[in-house]
Enzyme design. Structure first.
Site, PDB file in Angstrom:
ATOM      1  N   GLU A  90       8.071 -51.304 -12.839  1.00 22.62           N
ATOM      2  CA  GLU A  90       6.367 -51.042 -12.872  1.00 22.62           C
ATOM      3  C   GLU A  90       6.897 -50.927 -11.642  1.00 22.62           C
ATOM      4  O   GLU A  90       7.521 -51.670 -10.006  1.00 22.62           O
ATOM      5  CB  GLU A  90       6.103 -52.034 -13.145  1.00 22.62           C
ATOM      6  N   CYS A 122       3.952 -50.366  -4.246  1.00 16.80           N
ATOM      7  CA  CYS A 122       4.402 -51.914  -4.319  1.00 16.80           C
ATOM      8  C   CYS A 122       5.317 -51.715  -5.717  1.00 16.80           C
ATOM      9  O   CYS A 122       4.451 -50.415  -6.879  1.00 16.80           O
ATOM     10  CB  CYS A 122       3.381 -52.814  -5.231  1.00 16.80           C
ATOM     11  N   CYS A 129      14.258 -60.729 -12.842  1.00 18.57           N
ATOM     12  CA  CYS A 129      14.619 -61.289 -11.897  1.00 18.57           C
ATOM     13  C   CYS A 129      15.150 -62.490 -12.030  1.00 18.57           C
ATOM     14  O   CYS A 129      15.086 -63.024 -13.123  1.00 18.57           O
ATOM     15  CB  CYS A 129      13.097 -61.616 -11.372  1.00 18.57           C
ATOM     16  N   CYS A 136       5.552 -66.386 -13.056  1.00 16.90           N
ATOM     17  CA  CYS A 136       5.579 -65.118 -12.140  1.00 16.90           C
ATOM     18  C   CYS A 136       5.932 -64.543 -13.881  1.00 16.90           C
ATOM     19  O   CYS A 136       7.252 -64.869 -14.577  1.00 16.90           O
ATOM     20  CB  CYS A 136       6.152 -64.682 -11.426  1.00 16.90           C
ATOM     21  N   SER A 211       8.963 -58.886   0.371  1.00 16.68           N
ATOM     22  CA  SER A 211       8.437 -60.082  -0.242  1.00 16.68           C
ATOM     23  C   SER A 211       9.579 -60.790  -0.672  1.00 16.68           C
ATOM     24  O   SER A 211      10.571 -60.158  -1.376  1.00 16.68           O
ATOM     25  CB  SER A 211       7.219 -59.895  -0.905  1.00 16.68           C
ATOM     26  N   SER A 234       7.502 -66.172   0.102  1.00  8.14           N
ATOM     27  CA  SER A 234       6.265 -66.835  -0.764  1.00  8.14           C
ATOM     28  C   SER A 234       6.555 -68.231  -0.692  1.00  8.14           C
ATOM     29  O   SER A 234       7.588 -68.744  -1.414  1.00  8.14           O
ATOM     30  CB  SER A 234       7.076 -66.437  -2.276  1.00  8.14           C
ATOM     31  N   LEU A 235       5.536 -68.368  -0.436  1.00 11.05           N
ATOM     32  CA  LEU A 235       6.045 -70.191   0.002  1.00 11.05           C
ATOM     33  C   LEU A 235       6.106 -71.233  -1.323  1.00 11.05           C
ATOM     34  O   LEU A 235       5.719 -71.551  -1.898  1.00 11.05           O
ATOM     35  CB  LEU A 235       5.727 -70.873   1.109  1.00 11.05           C
ATOM     36  N   HIS A 236       4.442 -70.781  -1.649  1.00 13.00           N
ATOM     37  CA  HIS A 236       3.354 -71.574  -2.869  1.00 13.00           C
ATOM     38  C   HIS A 236       3.338 -72.813  -2.602  1.00 13.00           C
ATOM     39  O   HIS A 236       2.821 -73.570  -3.662  1.00 13.00           O
ATOM     40  CB  HIS A 236       3.938 -71.185  -4.170  1.00 13.00           C
ATOM     41  N   CYS A 353       3.057 -59.197 -10.132  1.00 14.15           N
ATOM     42  CA  CYS A 353       3.823 -58.379 -11.193  1.00 14.15           C
ATOM     43  C   CYS A 353       4.607 -58.783 -12.325  1.00 14.15           C
ATOM     44  O   CYS A 353       4.395 -59.732 -12.578  1.00 14.15           O
ATOM     45  CB  CYS A 353       4.483 -59.325  -9.517  1.00 14.15           C
TER      46      CYS A 353
HETATM   47  N1  SAH Z   1       9.912 -61.762  -5.651  1.00  9.50           N
HETATM   48  C1  SAH Z   1       9.960 -61.737  -3.592  1.00  9.50           C
HETATM   49  C2  SAH Z   1       8.922 -59.805  -4.286  1.00  9.50           C
HETATM   50  C3  SAH Z   1       8.282 -60.112  -5.692  1.00  9.50           C
HETATM   51  S1  SAH Z   1       6.845 -60.975  -6.204  1.00  9.50           S
HETATM   52  C4  SAH Z   1       9.466 -62.428  -4.086  1.00  9.50           C
HETATM   53  O1  SAH Z   1       8.578 -63.511  -4.633  1.00  9.50           O
HETATM   54  O2  SAH Z   1       8.463 -62.612  -3.192  1.00  9.50           O
HETATM   55  C5  SAH Z   1       5.537 -60.819  -5.207  1.00  9.50           C
HETATM   56  C6  SAH Z   1       4.341 -61.585  -5.074  1.00  9.50           C
HETATM   57  O3  SAH Z   1       3.792 -61.724  -6.223  1.00  9.50           O
HETATM   58  C7  SAH Z   1       5.220 -62.662  -4.098  1.00  9.50           C
HETATM   59  O4  SAH Z   1       4.565 -63.118  -3.229  1.00  9.50           O
HETATM   60  C8  SAH Z   1       5.177 -63.726  -5.835  1.00  9.50           C
HETATM   61  O5  SAH Z   1       5.762 -65.302  -5.403  1.00  9.50           O
HETATM   62  C9  SAH Z   1       3.730 -63.618  -6.489  1.00  9.50           C
HETATM   63  N2  SAH Z   1       3.721 -63.766  -7.698  1.00  9.50           N
HETATM   64  C10 SAH Z   1       4.290 -63.757  -8.838  1.00  9.50           C
HETATM   65  N3  SAH Z   1       3.826 -63.956  -9.895  1.00  9.50           N
HETATM   66  C11 SAH Z   1       2.499 -64.168  -9.060  1.00  9.50           C
HETATM   67  C12 SAH Z   1       1.084 -64.758  -9.657  1.00  9.50           C
HETATM   68  N4  SAH Z   1       1.220 -64.165 -11.970  1.00  9.50           N
HETATM   69  N5  SAH Z   1       0.249 -64.335 -10.051  1.00  9.50           N
HETATM   70  C13 SAH Z   1      -0.144 -64.575  -8.213  1.00  9.50           C
HETATM   71  N6  SAH Z   1       1.199 -63.799  -7.146  1.00  9.50           N
HETATM   72  C14 SAH Z   1       2.244 -63.605  -8.078  1.00  9.50           C
HETATM   73 FE1  SF4 Z   2      11.304 -63.227  -8.776  1.00 12.03          FE
HETATM   74 FE2  SF4 Z   2       9.492 -63.006  -7.212  1.00 12.03          FE
HETATM   75 FE3  SF4 Z   2       8.703 -63.317  -9.679  1.00 12.03          FE
HETATM   76 FE4  SF4 Z   2       9.792 -65.435  -8.564  1.00 12.03          FE
HETATM   77  S1  SF4 Z   2       7.692 -64.467  -7.938  1.00 12.03           S
HETATM   78  S2  SF4 Z   2      10.276 -64.932 -10.075  1.00 12.03           S
HETATM   79  S3  SF4 Z   2      11.555 -63.949  -6.775  1.00 12.03           S
HETATM   80  S4  SF4 Z   2       9.954 -61.504  -8.327  1.00 12.03           S
END
Ligand code: SAH
Ligand code: SF4
Length: 362
Positions: A90, A122, A129, A136, A211, A234-236, A353
């Site tokens: 997507e 995007c 993944c 995610c 990212s 992506s730290l979180h 995502c």
């Molecule tokens: N795999 C890469 C890029 C794709 S995800 C990564 O993880 O950085 C893009 C961004 O969306 C990342 O920062 C990810 O942590 C965030 N993300 C994924 N699922 C999410 C959700 N349910 N709510 C908010 N952000 C989310």
């Molecule tokens: Fe993959 Fe990014 Fe989703 Fe983590 S947040 S599962 S690395 S797409």
């Protein structure tokens, strides 16, 4: 073969094989990336036999549109593409600076100027993944396969062609759709090289953002390559145990290792790093967590991009509310770490995502 998989040298080789003059490659290249042609018939400057040969051997559209959804305010369109092997990916187009935009944007002068008519795309780099982040939707799907460079480029061209009909252009591209871009490093960089090309689409590296979940060797490699592409991590979480609980990748690469790699990147490129932070109610949004994060990031050329969690089926965490998000931002800023709270866009169309593909496969 997918025409977007060919870079200019590959197209030149193909023309040689077809006994065509070398300049045909450049004509095709310009047709694809400057005129945004989407089918062989449009190449009116090529002789008919060559057009027919291209039609016979090359694909222009590597997927079909399975669904698309527009958000109720029309600012966001999400497209679900089906690849020939059945896999779903997507891409999301976000329009900023329209009158229909978020009220907060519209009332802030700086935002309004900065965001005027931005068209941010995007895109996905993999089907599914392998990284398994629990919050995610793509992570919940698991890994299907890498996208080729052409499948990545084709997502941009799809929207570029669509916007052209409205006399608009793509202004930014973020690799934040499905997949982990650094887990598909070669193809992502090959796609970037195609998009960047000065005789083609000429999309400036600074308008691109990768990212990553924080794959340390690839961050270092990316730093060595001195690309002008923006980097987001992506730290979180600010603590290894807490990060491991939501991001399995932390078993392999600890927060300190990721931050060291970021320091290396900043030294090499003098570019600012963005840290992505999905605000999860009661999990990573407390003032204590913000303080811990600030200590970790102190002195680093960076900023934090926080976004309230998009709820997904496979994870029961909830989004942080506006007030708590604001408090998180203020704690960080008082400690000297710049932070922006991003609005959740397209929430009514599951534009987070992987959410659409996730829903389809259930
Ligand atoms: N795999 C890469 C890029 C794709 S995800 C990564 O993880 O950085 C893009 C961004 O969306 C990342 O920062 C990810 O942590 C965030 N993300 C994924 N699922 C999410 C959700 N349910 N709510 C908010 N952000 C989310
Ligand atoms: Fe993959 Fe990014 Fe989703 Fe983590 S947040 S599962 S690395 S797409």
């Amino acid at each position: 073969m997918l025409i977007y998989d060919l870079n200019l040298p590959a197209l030149e080789t193909l023309m040689r094989e077809w006994n065509e003059p070398a300049y045909r490659a450049k004509q095709i290249w310009q047709g694809l990336y400057q005129k945004l042609y989407s089918s062989p018939e449009q190449f009116s400057n090529l002789p008919a036999p060559l057009r027919a040969k291209i039609a016979e051997h090359c694909t222009f559209v590597p997927f079909h549109v399975k669904t698309y959804l527009d958000s109720s305010d029309q600012s966001t369109r999400k497209t679900l593409f089906q690849l020939p092997d059945g896999n779903l990916i997507e891409s999301v187009l976000m329009r900023y600076g329209d009158p229909a935009d978020d009220p907060q944007m519209a009332t802030s002068d700086t935002n309004r100027r900065g965001a005027k008519n931005r068209r941010t795309l995007c895109i996905s780099t993999q089907a599914g993944c392998a990284m398994g982040c629990v919050f995610c939707a793509t992570g919940q799907l698991g890994f299907k396969r890498n996208l080729t460079s052409g499948e990545i480029v084709a997502q941009v061209m799809y929207y570029a062609q669509m916007l052209k009909e409205q006399a608009e252009t793509v202004s930014n591209v973020v690799f934040m759709g499905m997949g982990e871009p650094f887990h598909n490093y070669e193809n992502v960089m090959a796609a970037i090289d195609i998009l960047n090309d000065g005789e083609g689409y000429k999309f400036g590296a600074r308008r691109l953002t990768i990212s990553t979940v924080g794959l340390v060797p690839q961050i270092r490699r990316f730093a060595d390559e001195q690309r002008q592409v923006n980097l987001a991590i992506s730290l979180h979480a600010a603590d290894d145990d807490e990060r491991l609980a939501i991001m399995p990748v932390n078993k392999r690469y600890k927060i300190d290792d990721v931050i060291d790699a970021c320091k290396y990147y900043i030294e090499k490129t003098h570019r600012r790093v963005t840290f992505e932070w999905a605000l999860i109610n009661g999990v990573n949004d407390t003032p204590e967590v913000a303080q811990k994060l600030a200590r970790r990031l102190k002195g680093l050329l960076c900023h934090v991009n926080a976004i309230p969690l998009n709820p997904t089926q496979g994870y029961d965490g909830e989004a942080t509310d506006r007030q708590r998000a604001q408090a998180f931002k203020e704690t960080l800023e008082q400690a000297g770490i710049p932070c922006t709270i991003r609005m959740r866009r397209g929430i009514d169309i599951n534009a987070g995502c992987g959410q659409l593909a996730g829903a389809e496969s259930q």
